[in-house]
Write an enzyme that holds these catalytic residues in place. Structure first.
Site, PDB file in Angstrom:
ATOM      1  N   LYS A  54       0.843  -1.204   0.000  1.00  0.00           N
ATOM      2  CA  LYS A  54       0.000   0.000   0.000  1.00  0.00           C
ATOM      3  C   LYS A  54       0.874   1.249   0.000  1.00  0.00           C
ATOM      4  O   LYS A  54       0.581   2.233  -0.667  1.00  0.00           O
ATOM      5  CB  LYS A  54      -0.924  -0.005   1.226  1.00  0.00           C
ATOM      6  CG  LYS A  54      -2.061  -1.025   1.112  1.00  0.00           C
ATOM      7  CD  LYS A  54      -2.810  -1.236   2.414  1.00  0.00           C
ATOM      8  CE  LYS A  54      -3.851  -2.340   2.273  1.00  0.00           C
ATOM      9  NZ  LYS A  54      -4.513  -2.706   3.519  1.00  0.00           N
ATOM     10  N   GLN A  98      -4.577  -1.695   9.801  1.00  0.00           N
ATOM     11  CA  GLN A  98      -4.479  -2.972   9.093  1.00  0.00           C
ATOM     12  C   GLN A  98      -5.114  -4.075   9.951  1.00  0.00           C
ATOM     13  O   GLN A  98      -4.754  -4.251  11.113  1.00  0.00           O
ATOM     14  CB  GLN A  98      -3.000  -3.289   8.794  1.00  0.00           C
ATOM     15  CG  GLN A  98      -2.786  -4.550   7.996  1.00  0.00           C
ATOM     16  CD  GLN A  98      -3.410  -4.498   6.596  1.00  0.00           C
ATOM     17  OE1 GLN A  98      -3.287  -3.525   5.873  1.00  0.00           O
ATOM     18  NE2 GLN A  98      -4.102  -5.568   6.223  1.00  0.00           N
ATOM     19  N   ASP A 121     -10.853   3.184   4.421  1.00  0.00           N
ATOM     20  CA  ASP A 121     -11.275   1.800   4.186  1.00  0.00           C
ATOM     21  C   ASP A 121     -12.805   1.694   4.129  1.00  0.00           C
ATOM     22  O   ASP A 121     -13.346   0.667   3.734  1.00  0.00           O
ATOM     23  CB  ASP A 121     -10.767   0.881   5.315  1.00  0.00           C
ATOM     24  CG  ASP A 121      -9.483   0.152   4.939  1.00  0.00           C
ATOM     25  OD1 ASP A 121      -9.226  -0.011   3.732  1.00  0.00           O
ATOM     26  OD2 ASP A 121      -8.747  -0.259   5.858  1.00  0.00           O
TER      27      ASP A 121
END
Ligand code: NAD
Length: 285
Positions: A54, A98, A121
């Site tokens: 990422k 994460q 997200d």
């Protein structure tokens, strides 16, 4: 004729180059650089790879990325304190925790602690609710990647029967809502482990999307000839990474098929960049 492959890798590269232009334009017209901060708790090797990728994607389009790597034993309060700090930091536009986080930490509590405007997200309950109501702030990355893969390959969804196998909160469930939304206008069937006679339901699909995490689960007899098959699964096996679809057999039946690797995965990654730029625009306006 074997199915045409839906090449996510090339498409993701194309979208990244489009984004690089937009990011450069943003930087020229603002005093800040779009910035994504990733928070990684522990040393799970797969999570470390995801975060590293990422960050590399961010570099490629000119988005600044930062990483807070915390020890495995981090307490929930310590993590919440860091998120509180990042929420207040005006130089941070996107915050990504994460997953999975270690057992001592309540995932939902942590996701809901992120400022929803910085929730790139799109896992915050407020953003999930907005998505349900058809007024999303950010689209969740994997379902958005699937829609983009369909749209950019000019595969229509209007009036099509989309069958989704897997009802997770990050893929199947939000994707079912997004495909049924006005504009996409698909007729959606959402299947799961308790669905009766799954093969016959799957065979009705014009668009079959699979996200369950079982290698080679979808066999050729589950696919209507000419259907579009999107394989979201990622399974590590002795033979390397494979999806949830029996690729060789299904390729003989389907009209379009997304490979693993190189299908949905690269698009998931690119959609995080799209959301980070959108967050920067929103926060700097
Ligand atoms: P999950 O693991 O949270 O849930 C699995 C879902 O599959 C459940 O809804 C369950 O009901 C369903 N399921 C399990 N066995 C089934 C069966 N026999 N028949 C029908 N349904 C069944 O799901 P997830 O987090 O969405 O992950 C699914 C897969 O997608 C995994 O392989 C994951 O690695 C992959 N994934 C890929 C991406 C990407 O970017 N390509 C992103 C997220 C997840």
């Amino acid at each position: 004729m074997p199915a045409a492959l839906l090449d996510g890798k090339t498409l993701a590269r194309q979208i990244r180059s489009e984004l690089a232009v937009e990011v450069a334009d943003f930087i020229e017209n603002n005093v800040t650089v779009p910035t994504l901060t990733a928070v990684l708790v522990g040393t799970d090797p797969a999570s470390e790879v995801y975060v590293r990728n990422k960050r590399r994607d961010c570099d490629e389009v000119g988005i600044q990325s930062r990483l807070h790597q915390l020890p495995e034993k981090t307490t929930q309060d310590e993590l919440l304190a860091l998120i509180g700090k990042l929420n207040k930091d005006d130089s941070v536009h996107g915050i990504l925790v994460q997953l999975p986080v270690p057992k001592q930490i309540d995932t939902e509590l942590v996701l809901d602690a992120i400022n929803p405007l910085k929730d790139v997200d799109a896992f915050h309950s407020e953003n999930v609710g907005r998505l349900m109501q058809g007024r999303p702030r950010y689209l969740p990355c994997t379902p958005h990647g699937v829609l983009e893969l369909l749209a950019r390959n000019e595969i229509p969804t209007v009036g099509q029967h989309a069958v989704i196998i897997g009802r997770s909160d990050i893929v199947g469930k939000p994707l079912s809502v997004m495909l049924a939304q006005r504009g996409k206008d698909a007729t959606v069937t959402l299947c799961h482990s308790r669905t009766k006679d799954l093969p016959s339901v799957a065979r009705q699909a014009d668009i079959l999307i699979v996200a369950i995490g079982k290698p080679n689960f979808v066999t050729a007899d589950m696919v209507k000839p000419g259907a579009t098959v999107i394989d979201v699964g990622i399974n590590r096996t002795d033979k390397g990474l494979v999806g949830d679809v029996d690729f060789d057999a299904v390729r003989e039946v389907a009209g379009y098929l997304s490979p693993v690797p190189g299908g949905v995965g690269p698009l998931t990654r690119v959609m995080l960049l799209v959301n980070t730029l959108a967050a920067a625009r929103r926060l700097e306006q």
